[in-house]
Scaffold this motif. Structure first.
Motif, short mmCIF file in Angstrom:
data_model
loop_
_atom_site.label_atom_id
_atom_site.label_comp_id
_atom_site.label_asym_id
_atom_site.label_seq_id
_atom_site.Cartn_x
_atom_site.Cartn_y
_atom_site.Cartn_z
N ALA A 272 0.84 -1.20 0.00
CA ALA A 272 0.00 0.00 0.00
C ALA A 272 0.88 1.26 0.00
CB ALA A 272 -0.92 0.00 1.22
N ILE A 273 1.98 1.22 0.75
CA ILE A 273 2.91 2.36 0.75
C ILE A 273 3.50 2.55 -0.65
CG2 ILE A 273 5.05 3.28 1.73
CD1 ILE A 273 4.51 1.53 4.20
N SER A 274 3.86 1.44 -1.30
CA SER A 274 4.45 1.54 -2.65
C SER A 274 3.44 2.10 -3.64
CB SER A 274 4.96 0.18 -3.11
OG SER A 274 3.89 -0.71 -3.35
N VAL A 275 2.16 1.74 -3.49
CA VAL A 275 1.13 2.28 -4.38
C VAL A 275 0.99 3.79 -4.16
CG1 VAL A 275 -1.33 2.27 -4.91
CG2 VAL A 275 -0.12 0.11 -4.59
N ALA A 276 1.01 4.21 -2.90
CA ALA A 276 0.93 5.65 -2.60
C ALA A 276 2.12 6.38 -3.20
CB ALA A 276 0.87 5.86 -1.09
N MET A 277 3.32 5.79 -3.08
CA MET A 277 4.51 6.42 -3.66
C MET A 277 4.40 6.47 -5.18
SD MET A 277 7.51 4.72 -1.30
CE MET A 277 8.83 5.55 -2.20
N LEU A 278 3.85 5.42 -5.77
CA LEU A 278 3.69 5.38 -7.22
C LEU A 278 2.78 6.52 -7.70
CD1 LEU A 278 4.22 3.77 -9.86
CD2 LEU A 278 2.13 2.49 -9.36
N ILE A 279 1.70 6.76 -6.95
CA ILE A 279 0.77 7.84 -7.33
C ILE A 279 1.46 9.20 -7.21
CG2 ILE A 279 -1.36 9.01 -6.67
CD1 ILE A 279 -2.41 6.25 -5.78
N ILE A 280 2.18 9.41 -6.10
CA ILE A 280 2.86 10.71 -5.89
C ILE A 280 3.91 10.94 -6.98
CG2 ILE A 280 4.35 12.01 -4.34
CD1 ILE A 280 3.01 10.49 -2.01
N VAL A 281 4.73 9.93 -7.24
CA VAL A 281 5.76 10.07 -8.27
C VAL A 281 5.13 10.25 -9.65
CG1 VAL A 281 7.63 8.85 -9.46
CG2 VAL A 281 7.50 8.79 -6.98
N GLY A 282 4.00 9.58 -9.90
CA GLY A 282 3.32 9.73 -11.17
C GLY A 282 2.83 11.16 -11.39
N VAL A 283 2.26 11.76 -10.34
CA VAL A 283 1.80 13.15 -10.44
C VAL A 283 2.98 14.09 -10.71
CG1 VAL A 283 0.75 15.05 -9.16
CG2 VAL A 283 -0.22 12.75 -9.00
N LEU A 284 4.08 13.88 -9.98
CA LEU A 284 5.27 14.71 -10.21
C LEU A 284 5.79 14.54 -11.64
CD1 LEU A 284 7.21 14.15 -6.85
CD2 LEU A 284 6.12 16.26 -7.62
N SER A 285 5.79 13.31 -12.13
CA SER A 285 6.28 13.06 -13.49
C SER A 285 5.42 13.77 -14.52
CB SER A 285 6.29 11.55 -13.76
OG SER A 285 7.12 10.88 -12.84
N LEU A 286 4.10 13.73 -14.34
CA LEU A 286 3.21 14.40 -15.28
C LEU A 286 3.48 15.90 -15.29
CD1 LEU A 286 -0.16 12.53 -14.65
CD2 LEU A 286 1.31 12.38 -16.66
N PHE A 287 3.76 16.46 -14.11
CA PHE A 287 4.05 17.89 -14.01
C PHE A 287 5.31 18.23 -14.81
CE2 PHE A 287 6.53 21.18 -11.77
CZ PHE A 287 5.69 22.27 -11.98
N TYR A 288 6.38 17.46 -14.62
CA TYR A 288 7.62 17.74 -15.33
C TYR A 288 7.48 17.46 -16.83
CZ TYR A 288 10.06 18.22 -10.90
OH TYR A 288 10.47 18.66 -9.67
N LEU A 289 6.76 16.40 -17.20
CA LEU A 289 6.56 16.12 -18.62
C LEU A 289 5.77 17.23 -19.29
CD1 LEU A 289 5.81 12.29 -18.47
CD2 LEU A 289 7.85 13.40 -19.37
N ARG A 290 4.87 17.84 -18.56
CA ARG A 290 4.13 18.97 -19.12
C ARG A 290 5.07 20.14 -19.39
NH1 ARG A 290 -1.78 20.68 -17.98
NH2 ARG A 290 -1.86 22.72 -19.00
N LEU A 291 6.02 20.36 -18.48
CA LEU A 291 7.01 21.41 -18.72
C LEU A 291 7.83 21.12 -19.96
CD1 LEU A 291 8.44 22.15 -15.14
CD2 LEU A 291 6.88 23.55 -16.48
N LEU A 292 8.15 19.83 -20.16
CA LEU A 292 8.95 19.46 -21.33
C LEU A 292 8.20 19.71 -22.63
CD1 LEU A 292 10.61 16.09 -20.25
CD2 LEU A 292 11.78 18.12 -21.10
N ARG A 293 6.89 19.54 -22.61
CA ARG A 293 6.11 19.62 -23.83
C ARG A 293 5.60 21.01 -24.15
NH1 ARG A 293 2.75 14.11 -22.48
NH2 ARG A 293 4.43 12.66 -22.97
N GLU A 294 5.74 21.94 -23.19
CA GLU A 294 5.27 23.30 -23.47
C GLU A 294 6.09 23.92 -24.58
OE1 GLU A 294 5.24 25.64 -19.99
OE2 GLU A 294 3.40 24.77 -19.20
#
Length: 296
Positions: A272-294
């Protein structure tokens, strides 16, 4: 719009399939293990002895425990502080400043600095942890060279300031990556563009902030994406230096996950902790990928 196929790919479809096979296997393995981690997070899977496990379906109980126990939220806050100061502020800013200052120079000082940075990166985590622990202990080098000669009592830095010390150690160890990436990025900036800004009267600081930084923004986003995710899930250095202590002062989420899963055998709660970490890291990744694509 006409749909035109590539003649070469059409005639060499087996080459395309062979090239995509490793990627397909990698994606398949990632999805397979992620699916099992998610499935385990809904159970109370626990180690019984060394080789056997027992489990039962518990639904959302593990996730309720995450947010009702202090351990997870404390570890999350420690992780945020550790990632912000060691990866974002420390490694990224320091790596960029070194790359900007040393760019274009060919002095022995640059060689010494680069070798020093690379040594931190190349040293095994255990060796780096031992060196930092010994240096910051009550009988360590800092006390012998600075604290005691100034007339103060020796300070056990690794116990008194555990989180700042492991943060500094991680900056020392990980800055090489940011430095190398930013050095390559700054070298790719056209000298004509920089010289034009200089002719227009831009100061060195303005040339860096207003000319070079916007051009290398994709490199910055790439670096932030990598070091944030890496630091968020990284724990060997902390584990070797403090074990998460004193108390839980340096217990990051990754260390909390390790302790729950392998020290206490609570594999279901650890999932369950790993799933929570996966969600947090996924949100951060989407944020940075959005910066890359702007658009630039």
């Amino acid at each position: 719009m006409t749909n035109q196929s590539n003649p070469w790919l059409t005639s060499n479809i087996w080459v395309l399939g062979l090239a995509l096979l490793p990627a397909a296997l990698l994606i398949g393995a990632l999805l397979y293990f992620t699916a099992w981690a998610i499935a385990f997070s809904f159970t109370d899977l626990a180690l019984v002895g060394r080789k056997s496990v027992e489990w039962s379906w518990v639904g959302l109980q593990n996730f309720e425990r995450l947010f009702t126990r202090r351990g997870f939220l404390e570890s999350l806050w420690t992780t945020v502080v550790f990632v912000f100061f060691s990866a974002i502020v420390g490694q990224s800013v320091l790596g960029f400043m070194l790359a900007a200052v040393l760019r274009g120079t060919r002095s022995q000082l640059r060689t010494i600095i680069e070798v020093s940075i690379m040594l931190g990166w190349l040293l095994p985590d255990i060796v780096a942890a031992f060196l930092w622990s010994a240096t910051t202990s009550q009988t360590g080098l800092i006390n012998q060279l600075i604290v005691v000669p100034l007339g103060f009592k020796p300070i056990n830095f690794i116990n008194e300031y555990a989180l700042p010390i492991v943060t500094i150690a991680n900056v020392w160890k990980g800055t090489a990556w940011s430095y190398l990436l930013f050095s390559a990025a700054l070298d790719s900036v056209s000298r004509e563009v920089v010289e034009a800004a200089k002719v227009d009267g831009a100061t060195p600081l303005q040339r860096v902030l207003l000319v070079q930084l916007p051009i290398i923004r994709p490199h910055i986003a790439t670096n932030m994406l990598f070091i944030t995710i890496w630091t968020f899930t990284y724990f060997p250095l902390i584990y070797a230096m403090t074990g998460g202590g004193p108390g839980t002062q340096t217990q990051t989420l990754a260390l909390f996950l390790y302790n729950q899963s392998f020290s206490r055998g609570n594999l279901g709660f650890g999932s369950a902790i790993s799933v929570a970490m996966l969600i947090i890291v996924g949100v951060l990744s989407l944020f940075y990928l959005r910066l890359l694509r702007e658009p630039k």
